[in-house]
Design a protein around this motif. Structure first.
Motif, PDB file in Angstrom:
ATOM      1  N   ALA B  72       7.931   0.194   0.027  1.00 48.51           N
ATOM      2  CA  ALA B  72       7.442   1.522  -0.885  1.00 48.51           C
ATOM      3  C   ALA B  72       7.883   1.818  -2.230  1.00 48.51           C
ATOM      4  N   CYS B  73       9.218   1.766  -2.194  1.00 49.57           N
ATOM      5  CA  CYS B  73       9.629   1.508  -3.677  1.00 49.57           C
ATOM      6  C   CYS B  73       8.217   0.791  -4.905  1.00 49.57           C
ATOM      7  N   GLY B  74       7.387  -0.125  -4.071  1.00 49.15           N
ATOM      8  CA  GLY B  74       7.473  -1.082  -4.786  1.00 49.15           C
ATOM      9  C   GLY B  74       5.524  -0.049  -5.394  1.00 49.15           C
ATOM     10  N   SER B  78       4.467   1.383  -8.582  1.00 48.52           N
ATOM     11  CA  SER B  78       2.838   0.723  -9.037  1.00 48.52           C
ATOM     12  C   SER B  78       2.097   2.443  -9.242  1.00 48.52           C
ATOM     13  N   ARG B  79       1.941   3.153  -8.372  1.00 50.30           N
ATOM     14  CA  ARG B  79       1.145   3.915  -8.480  1.00 50.30           C
ATOM     15  C   ARG B  79       2.201   5.341  -9.344  1.00 50.30           C
ATOM     16  N   GLY B  80       3.233   5.299  -9.429  1.00 58.41           N
ATOM     17  CA  GLY B  80       4.072   6.431 -10.169  1.00 58.41           C
ATOM     18  C   GLY B  80       4.242   6.184 -11.866  1.00 58.41           C
ATOM     19  N   PHE B 186      -4.430  -2.652  -4.136  1.00 64.40           N
ATOM     20  CA  PHE B 186      -4.022  -4.183  -4.359  1.00 64.40           C
ATOM     21  C   PHE B 186      -3.017  -4.085  -5.234  1.00 64.40           C
ATOM     22  N   HIS B 187      -2.641  -3.465  -6.577  1.00 70.61           N
ATOM     23  CA  HIS B 187      -2.100  -3.538  -7.592  1.00 70.61           C
ATOM     24  C   HIS B 187      -1.286  -2.962  -6.736  1.00 70.61           C
ATOM     25  N   ASP B 188      -1.164  -1.641  -6.366  1.00 72.12           N
ATOM     26  CA  ASP B 188       0.051  -1.019  -5.361  1.00 72.12           C
ATOM     27  C   ASP B 188      -0.011  -2.567  -4.239  1.00 72.12           C
ATOM     28  N   MET B 189      -0.081  -2.419  -3.308  1.00 69.60           N
ATOM     29  CA  MET B 189       0.101  -3.670  -2.487  1.00 69.60           C
ATOM     30  C   MET B 189       1.311  -4.890  -3.219  1.00 69.60           C
ATOM     31  N   MET B 190       0.548  -5.513  -4.027  1.00 71.42           N
ATOM     32  CA  MET B 190       1.163  -6.577  -5.171  1.00 71.42           C
ATOM     33  C   MET B 190       2.373  -5.764  -5.124  1.00 71.42           C
ATOM     34  N   TRP B 191       2.955  -5.709  -5.662  1.00 67.97           N
ATOM     35  CA  TRP B 191       3.808  -4.572  -6.335  1.00 67.97           C
ATOM     36  C   TRP B 191       4.729  -4.613  -4.846  1.00 67.97           C
TER      37      TRP B 191
END
Lengths: 394, 289, 326
Positions: B72-74, B78-80, B186-191
């Motif tokens: 979740a932190c990842g 990524s988002r924030g 996708f980026h968020d998930m990968m982070w």
């Protein structure tokens, strides 16, 4: 006719300003009021050496206790805490702040030898009484200066203690040393080497193990090949645990290990959780009893009263002994307190029983290493015990 | 001694491989190198500590909870923090990731600063002896879990449809967007995945070494060295690099000088980048002008 | 007949000459500051130079080369070594530090020239810095390892530099000279070429500009500047320790550049001042420093990516340097 330089007046003004700036240092009752004594406490409260600041915590608890008992001659201690983060540049800033801005009466603290050496000149020049209460580099207080005192065993004392214990095991000839390559480890390892050399024993191997390493396989395997009679391990808490665990892992379980004053037996056992792994581990122990022993109960209660939630380890006691001596010297100096009187009383402290150090404190104007010896603690029948020598409990 | 060193180096290397792999996952997906990763690896370990020691929960659920938390932190990071500065220079990403790691370290230090924390022993598997060589329970568990993770990861990557999505974005972000893949998510998930994998590494290493806030820096450098050796951006290379690095450290320490263990990573980095910048399996790493 | 262009009187805030006032005003500081504050001001000057040097490579040239701590440490140790073993006085050791810093810069530039870029460059330069630190620790016979290498009596042109006030004036002169020199460099063709390389290396090269030479020049200048800063650091603490030049130091330097304003000389000065002074204030709250650094960098990155100098740029055209990308 007198030749008057046109620069006379401006120069005079500048000189006067300069004099005023310098005059602040010379005052003998700096840091004193009728009701307070300002004490500067420098220590590594942050950074990767912050576990050492337990020493300052213990000392501050003692001063706070004295305050609650009414202080010394009606004066209570005002403790000014300064963080050095064990970095020389920050340490210098801290020292200068205490001397020039806070204008403390005395300084009592310092766990990191590097910082202490870096600030030594500043403190000596300022004339501020300085009790070094944890850092072990002997050169901080040698050659003696008017205002610097060592309130803990310094390097040579530990070297003597550690080396003596190692040599007290009959037949010790082959010694391997493992150490960090930082000044903390060297301040224990070098004097131990010197002592052993003076008794005719040179280490067969000196291995490095750095802080932050999580594995000691290479070191242990080399030790296993060398089959020494004794191992001297000058390692911090975490690395000690890893080293001892790896010794057990590779079957090197019969060689005694002499640690430095970086950890205590109780906490090492708690971290490892297995008496078999630590049964051969010995540490210098400068105090009258082990951490959980009855002799330390009043001290433990004192620390917890002012710092509840603090985990007590061997570090917590280190600076208390010198604080006891300091308070005694302040009492002896009487109500008309000045720095001179205080320093004179400190040099009169002879064979002083602090109630916490195993050895008594003696200071003299030509020898400021107040604590010359330390005892050693080891596990006897599974319990930490203070020892005189190999296989000789107190 | 050689066999023992190899075994031990392999187990250490497995951890490095995992750290390097988690770094590579994020890098391949977002071209951001997470300079704060070392501290996030610790994040998993500290999370488990809090849950197990302070809240008294059993180990396995705590570990899983910690991993999910880091995932979740990842996503949050990524988002924030990464997404808003997407348009800026690369330095910005480096700085952002360092700062996030720093905040993490500062937080752990404020809470536990003076203490060195022991992690509870999880599995007490007796060591296995093959001739003279000891294979400890820890080594077996670490190697086993890392191997499982890697196998699982590669199966997902190459055999499942999610894996195809990942490959698509890796190969061409624009193309992926054109065919309707939500690249941002996708980026968020990968982070998240990268941090979660890092957390696993932290949880595995923590019972062996004690926990303290400065453990992270060493992990980061080892991760970089492994990535460099294996070739930046190559997933298999990261694993190979990690294992080789672990074993090399042991050999150098035992046969040359124990003082070298600490700087093996730096030497590897310098030698590889000078001699063959693309590492073992990487793509071209140099810009020729 | 002489046609003179009418002289336009620029307002005070718009005349760049106002910057010369700063050192003049600063020269009065020793009359008001106690020893501790003076020490901090001296440290600020050290870090201003550190930031100026670092910004050249990161901000103006745009290369992620983190060799700064290596230059800093080399400058400091070289000063201590020259003063101890060759008996040099500070003014000569300073030159030695600058030269050794420049050579280190040259070494670092080789990696950039070979085409190593971005993260590879960052990592290899970080590794270089840590390797140097290992050398400081283990070359004990020369550097005294972790005990630290003390400086003998620091004198400059025969006068003692032991007091903070004396150090201040020496540092002030050095700082002004270096900053002015760097300013001239950036305003010249060299500065423009550097910017062009940052923005698009390939195009710049295709214009016939020898990018390699400019890259080398930037690294060498940066190394020299930071080497000089290292010499000042050594003179300030009078004892040089390996731990002062580790990975955390890189982050501090980096923060100074970013917070001040990457690519801006004035930004470097701002960053150096702010991030040396503020953490000292935060030293009262142990454990807060890392949080402070992390938060401030993130805040700047998210909300003020061009650094603090961009705030000033809105106020006055003085701060809108040509080489500072809008």
């Amino acid at each position: 006719m007198k030749m008057r330089s046109k620069y006379g007046l401006p120069l005079g003004v500048f000189a006067a300003i300069g004099l005023m700036a310098g005059a602040a240092i010379a005052d003998d009752t700096t840091g004193l009021t009728d009701t307070t004594i300002k004490v500067g406490v420098m220590g590594p409260f942050s950074g990767n050496a912050s576990s050492y600041s337990k020493a300052q915590i213990g000392e501050m608890a003692y001063y706070k206790m004295i305050n609650d008992q009414g202080g010394v001659h009606g004066r209570k201690f005002e403790l000014i805490q300064e963080d050095t983060a064990c970095q020389p540049a920050k340490g210098i800033a801290a020292a200068k702040k205490l001397v020039s801005q806070d204008k403390v009466f005395m300084m009592h603290g310092n766990s990191c030898s590097g910082v202490a050496m870096a600030v030594k000149d500043i403190v000596v020049e300022s004339g501020t009484p300085w009790i070094v209460a944890h850092a072990v580099n002997p050169n901080i207080s040698m050659p003696p200066t008017p205002n610097v005192f060592h309130g803990v065993p310094a390097g040579p004392a530990y070297g003597f203690t550690m080396g003596k214990f190692v040599m007290s095991k009959p037949g010790t000839k082959n010694v391997v040393m493992v150490e960090h390559s930082n000044d903390w480890a060297k301040s224990y390892a070098d004097p131990t080497r010197d002592y052993m050399k003076s008794k005719g024993v040179e280490p067969s191997m000196v291995l490095a193990m750095e802080r932050g390493q999580t594995d000691a396989t290479a070191q242990v395997l080399k030790i296993r090949q060398a089959k020494p009679d004794f191992i001297v391990a000058s390692l911090y808490e975490a690395e000690t645990v890893i080293f001892l665990k790896d010794l057990k892992k590779y079957g090197v379980t019969d060689i005694p290990v002499m640690g430095a004053a970086g950890t205590d037996l109780e906490n090492t056992l708690a971290r490892i959780g297995d008496i078999d792994t630590v049964k051969n581990y010995y540490v210098p122990h400068a105090f009258i009893d082990t951490v959980d022993g009855p002799g330390m109960k009043t001290w433990n209660d004192m620390i917890l009263k002012y710092y509840p939630g603090e985990t007590i380890t061997g570090f917590s006691y280190v600076s208390i002994g010198s604080a006891v001596a300091v308070v005694q010297a302040l009492k002896n100096a009487g109500p008309d307190l000045t720095r001179e009187k205080f320093l004179a009383e400190m040099d009169k402290i002879k064979n002083f029983d602090t109630g916490i150090f195993a050895t008594n404190i003696t200071w003299a104007a030509d020898d400021r290493h107040g604590v010359k010896e330390s005892a050693v603690a080891g596990f006897v029948d599974g319990k930490p015990t203070v020892m005189k020598g190999w296989n000789q409990p107190m | 001694m050689l066999m023992q060193l190899t075994v031990s180096g392999f187990a250490q290397g497995a951890i490095y491989a995992l750290i390097a792999l988690s770094l590579t996952v994020v890098f391949r997906a977002t071209t951001v190198v997470n300079f704060g990763h070392g501290d996030f690896v610790l994040g998993g370990a500290f999370g488990v500590y809090v849950l197990v020691v302070m809240l008294g929960l059993p180990f396995l659920p705590s570990a899983i909870a910690a991993i999910i938390l880091m995932f979740a932190c990842g996503i949050l990071i990524s988002r924030g923090f990464i997404d808003p500065i997407k348009a800026g220079p690369h330095i910005g990403f480096a700085m952002m990731s360092i700062s996030l790691g720093y905040i993490f370290r500062g937080t752990t230090r404020s809470i536990w600063g003076r203490e060195v924390l022991p992690m509870p022993r999880v599995f007490d598997i007796p060591p296995v002896f093959i001739g003279d060589v000891v294979i400890t329970g820890d080594a077996m568990i670490i190697s086993g879990i890392v191997a499982l993770l890697l196998v699982g990861f590669f199966i997902v990557f190459y055999k499942t449809s999610i894996g195809k999505v990942i490959q698509a974005v890796y190969q061409s972000e624009r193309g992926a967007t054109l065919i309707g893949i939500n690249v941002r998510r996708f980026h968020d998930m990968m982070w998240g995945a990268g941090l979660a994998m890092g957390a696993v590494a932290g949880i595995l290493i923590a019972p062996i070494s004690l926990l303290h806030p400065d453990l992270g820096a060493g992990f980061l450098i080892r991760g970089f060295a492994a990535m460099t050796l294996g070739g930046f951006g190559s997933l298999g290379g990261a694993v190979a690099g990690g294992l080789i690095l672990g074993i090399t450290e042991q050999y150098a320490g035992a046969y040359i000088n124990t003082a070298l263990i600490d700087i093996t990573s730096y030497l590897v980095i310098i030698v590889v980048l000078v001699v063959r910048p693309s590492g073992l399996f990487g793509k071209r790493a140099v810009v020729r002008v | 007949m002489n046609q003179e262009t009418p002289k336009v009187k620029s307002s005070l805030m718009q005349n760049a000459r106002i910057f010369y006032l700063v050192p003049l005003v600063a020269a009065l500081i020793p009359f008001f500051a106690n020893d501790y504050l003076q020490f901090m001001v001296n440290m600020i000057m050290v870090y201003v130079l550190v930031t100026v040097g670092f910004n050249l490579v990161i901000g103006n040239l745009g290369q992620l080369a983190f060799a700064n701590t290596a230059f800093f440490g080399i400058g400091a140790y070289m000063t201590a070594i020259l003063m101890n073993y060759a008996g040099f006085t500070f003014e000569i050791a300073l030159v030695g530090a600058a030269i050794s810093g420049g050579l280190a810069g040259l070494l670092a530039s080789i990696t950039a020239l070979r085409g190593i870029r971005l993260y590879y460059l960052a990592i290899i330069t970080l590794a270089f810095g840590e390797l140097m630190r290992w050398v400081y620790i283990h070359a004990e016979s020369v550097t005294r390892g972790t005990d630290g290498l003390p400086l003998p009596d620091v004198t400059v042109f025969g006068m003692s530099m032991h007091s903070e006030t004396a150090k201040f004036y020496v540092f002030l002169v050095i700082t002004v000279l270096v900053v002015k020199g760097t300013s001239n460099l950036l305003k010249s063709r060299v500065g423009r070429a550097i910017l062009a390389i940052r923005d698009n290396e390939l195009t710049t090269a295709s214009l016939g500009i020898s990018t390699a030479n400019y890259i080398i020049l930037t690294f060498v200048w940066s190394g020299s500047v930071v080497g000089v800063a290292g010499a000042m650091f050594a003179a300030s603490t009078e004892r040089v320790f390996p731990e002062s030049f580790g990975l955390t130091e890189v982050i501090v330097h980096f923060a100074m550049v970013m917070v001040g304003g990457a690519g801006s000389l004035i930004g470097s000065i701002i960053g150096g001042v702010v991030l040396t002074a503020l953490p000292e204030y935060f030293r009262q709250f142990p454990g807060m420093e890392e949080l402070f650094f992390g938060v401030i960098i993130i805040a700047v990155l998210l909300f003020l990516p061009k650094g603090l100098v961009s705030l000033l740029a809105k106020v006055s055209p003085l701060f809108r340097e040509r080489y500072y990308r809008e």
